[in-house]
Design a protein around this motif. Structure first.
Motif, PDB file in Angstrom:
ATOM      1  N   ASP A  39       0.798  -1.237   0.000  1.00 33.33           N
ATOM      2  CA  ASP A  39       0.000   0.000   0.000  1.00 33.33           C
ATOM      3  C   ASP A  39       0.825   1.279   0.000  1.00 33.33           C
ATOM      4  O   ASP A  39       0.372   2.310   0.482  1.00 33.33           O
ATOM      5  CB  ASP A  39      -0.985   0.022   1.171  1.00 33.33           C
ATOM      6  N   GLY A  40       2.048   1.248  -0.515  1.00 29.92           N
ATOM      7  CA  GLY A  40       2.845   2.466  -0.579  1.00 29.92           C
ATOM      8  C   GLY A  40       4.005   2.329  -1.541  1.00 29.92           C
ATOM      9  O   GLY A  40       4.315   1.239  -2.017  1.00 29.92           O
ATOM     10  N   TRP A  41       4.656   3.455  -1.838  1.00 27.19           N
ATOM     11  CA  TRP A  41       5.827   3.484  -2.706  1.00 27.19           C
ATOM     12  C   TRP A  41       7.080   3.447  -1.850  1.00 27.19           C
ATOM     13  O   TRP A  41       7.192   4.190  -0.885  1.00 27.19           O
ATOM     14  CB  TRP A  41       5.813   4.741  -3.571  1.00 27.19           C
ATOM     15  N   TRP A  42       8.021   2.570  -2.220  1.00 29.35           N
ATOM     16  CA  TRP A  42       9.235   2.375  -1.440  1.00 29.35           C
ATOM     17  C   TRP A  42      10.446   2.371  -2.359  1.00 29.35           C
ATOM     18  O   TRP A  42      10.405   1.830  -3.459  1.00 29.35           O
ATOM     19  CB  TRP A  42       9.163   1.029  -0.708  1.00 29.35           C
ATOM     20  N   ALA A  43      11.536   2.967  -1.908  1.00 28.30           N
ATOM     21  CA  ALA A  43      12.780   2.954  -2.670  1.00 28.30           C
ATOM     22  C   ALA A  43      13.477   1.620  -2.464  1.00 28.30           C
ATOM     23  O   ALA A  43      13.552   1.109  -1.343  1.00 28.30           O
ATOM     24  CB  ALA A  43      13.684   4.092  -2.213  1.00 28.30           C
ATOM     25  N   GLY A  44      13.963   1.042  -3.548  1.00 27.14           N
ATOM     26  CA  GLY A  44      14.658  -0.231  -3.455  1.00 27.14           C
ATOM     27  C   GLY A  44      15.580  -0.423  -4.640  1.00 27.14           C
ATOM     28  O   GLY A  44      15.783   0.495  -5.434  1.00 27.14           O
ATOM     29  N   LYS A  45      16.131  -1.613  -4.745  1.00 22.97           N
ATOM     30  CA  LYS A  45      17.026  -1.956  -5.854  1.00 22.97           C
ATOM     31  C   LYS A  45      16.548  -3.251  -6.487  1.00 22.97           C
ATOM     32  O   LYS A  45      16.157  -4.189  -5.776  1.00 22.97           O
ATOM     33  CB  LYS A  45      18.457  -2.137  -5.358  1.00 22.97           C
ATOM     34  N   VAL A  46      16.634  -3.311  -7.803  1.00 19.58           N
ATOM     35  CA  VAL A  46      16.265  -4.526  -8.525  1.00 19.58           C
ATOM     36  C   VAL A  46      17.253  -5.622  -8.137  1.00 19.58           C
ATOM     37  O   VAL A  46      18.458  -5.434  -8.212  1.00 19.58           O
ATOM     38  CB  VAL A  46      16.281  -4.293 -10.049  1.00 19.58           C
ATOM     39  N   SER A  47      16.718  -6.748  -7.680  1.00 19.13           N
ATOM     40  CA  SER A  47      17.588  -7.839  -7.246  1.00 19.13           C
ATOM     41  C   SER A  47      17.481  -9.077  -8.129  1.00 19.13           C
ATOM     42  O   SER A  47      18.251 -10.015  -7.979  1.00 19.13           O
ATOM     43  CB  SER A  47      17.276  -8.222  -5.794  1.00 19.13           C
ATOM     44  N   GLY A  48      16.526  -9.086  -9.052  1.00 21.83           N
ATOM     45  CA  GLY A  48      16.392 -10.226  -9.944  1.00 21.83           C
ATOM     46  C   GLY A  48      15.207 -10.066 -10.867  1.00 21.83           C
ATOM     47  O   GLY A  48      14.428  -9.121 -10.744  1.00 21.83           O
ATOM     48  N   GLN A  49      15.071 -11.007 -11.786  1.00 21.01           N
ATOM     49  CA  GLN A  49      13.978 -10.970 -12.744  1.00 21.01           C
ATOM     50  C   GLN A  49      13.586 -12.387 -13.109  1.00 21.01           C
ATOM     51  O   GLN A  49      14.437 -13.273 -13.236  1.00 21.01           O
ATOM     52  CB  GLN A  49      14.399 -10.209 -14.004  1.00 21.01           C
ATOM     53  N   ARG A  50      12.282 -12.603 -13.274  1.00 17.27           N
ATOM     54  CA  ARG A  50      11.769 -13.868 -13.786  1.00 17.27           C
ATOM     55  C   ARG A  50      10.697 -13.523 -14.807  1.00 17.27           C
ATOM     56  O   ARG A  50       9.613 -13.075 -14.441  1.00 17.27           O
ATOM     57  CB  ARG A  50      11.190 -14.732 -12.680  1.00 17.27           C
ATOM     58  N   GLY A  51      11.010 -13.669 -16.089  1.00 22.18           N
ATOM     59  CA  GLY A  51      10.080 -13.269 -17.149  1.00 22.18           C
ATOM     60  C   GLY A  51       9.836 -11.773 -17.064  1.00 22.18           C
ATOM     61  O   GLY A  51      10.774 -10.994 -16.931  1.00 22.18           O
ATOM     62  N   PRO A  52       8.548 -11.362 -17.090  1.00 25.93           N
ATOM     63  CA  PRO A  52       8.248  -9.924 -17.017  1.00 25.93           C
ATOM     64  C   PRO A  52       8.242  -9.377 -15.583  1.00 25.93           C
ATOM     65  O   PRO A  52       8.037  -8.194 -15.372  1.00 25.93           O
ATOM     66  CB  PRO A  52       6.847  -9.838 -17.630  1.00 25.93           C
ATOM     67  N   LEU A  53       8.471 -10.231 -14.595  1.00 23.45           N
ATOM     68  CA  LEU A  53       8.425  -9.813 -13.189  1.00 23.45           C
ATOM     69  C   LEU A  53       9.818  -9.479 -12.671  1.00 23.45           C
ATOM     70  O   LEU A  53      10.790 -10.157 -13.001  1.00 23.45           O
ATOM     71  CB  LEU A  53       7.825 -10.920 -12.322  1.00 23.45           C
ATOM     72  N   TYR A  54       9.877  -8.446 -11.838  1.00 24.06           N
ATOM     73  CA  TYR A  54      11.146  -8.046 -11.230  1.00 24.06           C
ATOM     74  C   TYR A  54      11.066  -8.218  -9.722  1.00 24.06           C
ATOM     75  O   TYR A  54      10.011  -8.030  -9.121  1.00 24.06           O
ATOM     76  CB  TYR A  54      11.453  -6.574 -11.543  1.00 24.06           C
ATOM     77  N   PHE A  55      12.181  -8.557  -9.112  1.00 24.11           N
ATOM     78  CA  PHE A  55      12.279  -8.646  -7.661  1.00 24.11           C
ATOM     79  C   PHE A  55      13.017  -7.415  -7.181  1.00 24.11           C
ATOM     80  O   PHE A  55      14.030  -7.033  -7.760  1.00 24.11           O
ATOM     81  CB  PHE A  55      13.044  -9.914  -7.258  1.00 24.11           C
ATOM     82  N   VAL A  56      12.496  -6.806  -6.126  1.00 23.88           N
ATOM     83  CA  VAL A  56      13.087  -5.573  -5.592  1.00 23.88           C
ATOM     84  C   VAL A  56      13.437  -5.789  -4.130  1.00 23.88           C
ATOM     85  O   VAL A  56      12.636  -6.304  -3.353  1.00 23.88           O
ATOM     86  CB  VAL A  56      12.121  -4.381  -5.731  1.00 23.88           C
ATOM     87  N   TYR A  57      14.652  -5.420  -3.765  1.00 22.58           N
ATOM     88  CA  TYR A  57      15.116  -5.514  -2.385  1.00 22.58           C
ATOM     89  C   TYR A  57      14.998  -4.133  -1.741  1.00 22.58           C
ATOM     90  O   TYR A  57      15.469  -3.136  -2.301  1.00 22.58           O
ATOM     91  CB  TYR A  57      16.572  -5.989  -2.344  1.00 22.58           C
ATOM     92  N   PHE A  58      14.372  -4.084  -0.573  1.00 15.20           N
ATOM     93  CA  PHE A  58      14.212  -2.844   0.179  1.00 15.20           C
ATOM     94  C   PHE A  58      15.197  -2.837   1.340  1.00 15.20           C
ATOM     95  O   PHE A  58      15.021  -3.588   2.307  1.00 15.20           O
ATOM     96  CB  PHE A  58      12.766  -2.708   0.687  1.00 15.20           C
ATOM     97  N   GLU A  59      16.234  -2.020   1.236  1.00 19.91           N
ATOM     98  CA  GLU A  59      17.284  -1.996   2.255  1.00 19.91           C
ATOM     99  C   GLU A  59      16.761  -1.582   3.623  1.00 19.91           C
ATOM    100  O   GLU A  59      17.225  -2.076   4.650  1.00 19.91           O
ATOM    101  CB  GLU A  59      18.405  -1.054   1.826  1.00 19.91           C
ATOM    102  N   THR A  60      15.776  -0.685   3.651  1.00 16.02           N
ATOM    103  CA  THR A  60      15.273  -0.178   4.948  1.00 16.02           C
ATOM    104  C   THR A  60      14.588  -1.247   5.780  1.00 16.02           C
ATOM    105  O   THR A  60      14.625  -1.183   7.001  1.00 16.02           O
ATOM    106  CB  THR A  60      14.301   0.997   4.738  1.00 16.02           C
ATOM    107  N   THR A  61      13.985  -2.241   5.115  1.00 12.00           N
ATOM    108  CA  THR A  61      13.267  -3.286   5.852  1.00 12.00           C
ATOM    109  C   THR A  61      13.911  -4.661   5.728  1.00 12.00           C
ATOM    110  O   THR A  61      13.534  -5.586   6.441  1.00 12.00           O
ATOM    111  CB  THR A  61      11.814  -3.387   5.361  1.00 12.00           C
ATOM    112  N   GLY A  62      14.852  -4.807   4.775  1.00 12.51           N
ATOM    113  CA  GLY A  62      15.463  -6.106   4.552  1.00 12.51           C
ATOM    114  C   GLY A  62      14.560  -7.057   3.786  1.00 12.51           C
ATOM    115  O   GLY A  62      14.846  -8.252   3.691  1.00 12.51           O
ATOM    116  N   ASP A  63      13.479  -6.544   3.227  1.00 16.13           N
ATOM    117  CA  ASP A  63      12.539  -7.381   2.442  1.00 16.13           C
ATOM    118  C   ASP A  63      12.913  -7.373   0.985  1.00 16.13           C
ATOM    119  O   ASP A  63      13.447  -6.427   0.477  1.00 16.13           O
ATOM    120  CB  ASP A  63      11.113  -6.845   2.570  1.00 16.13           C
TER     121      ASP A  63
END
Length: 63
Positions: A39-63
């Motif tokens: 339910d919000g916008w968070w700054a993160g870094k792209v950590s991977g991709q599977r097809g059209p989906l991207y995985f994002v790592y959020f340093e502030t929460t470790g998620d």
């Protein structure tokens, strides 16, 4: 049933709707991005991709 969260903020705290990204424009590993999650916008870094989906790592929460 719970109610939706409602907050009052000033206009300078409201983020405009992000532009549509053309499919295939892509992101690379470790690109800095703002991602809509939990339910919000968070700054993160792209950590991977599977097809059209991207995985994002959020340093502030470790998620």
């Amino acid at each position: 049933m719970s109610n939706l969260l409602v907050e009052t903020v000033s206009a300078d705290e409201v983020r405009p709707v992000p532009p549509r990204i053309k499919f295939g424009s892509g992101f690379s590993a470790f690109d800095k991005v703002d991602a809509f999650d939990n339910d919000g916008w968070w700054a993160g870094k792209v950590s991977g991709q599977r097809g059209p989906l991207y995985f994002v790592y959020f340093e502030t929460t470790g998620d």
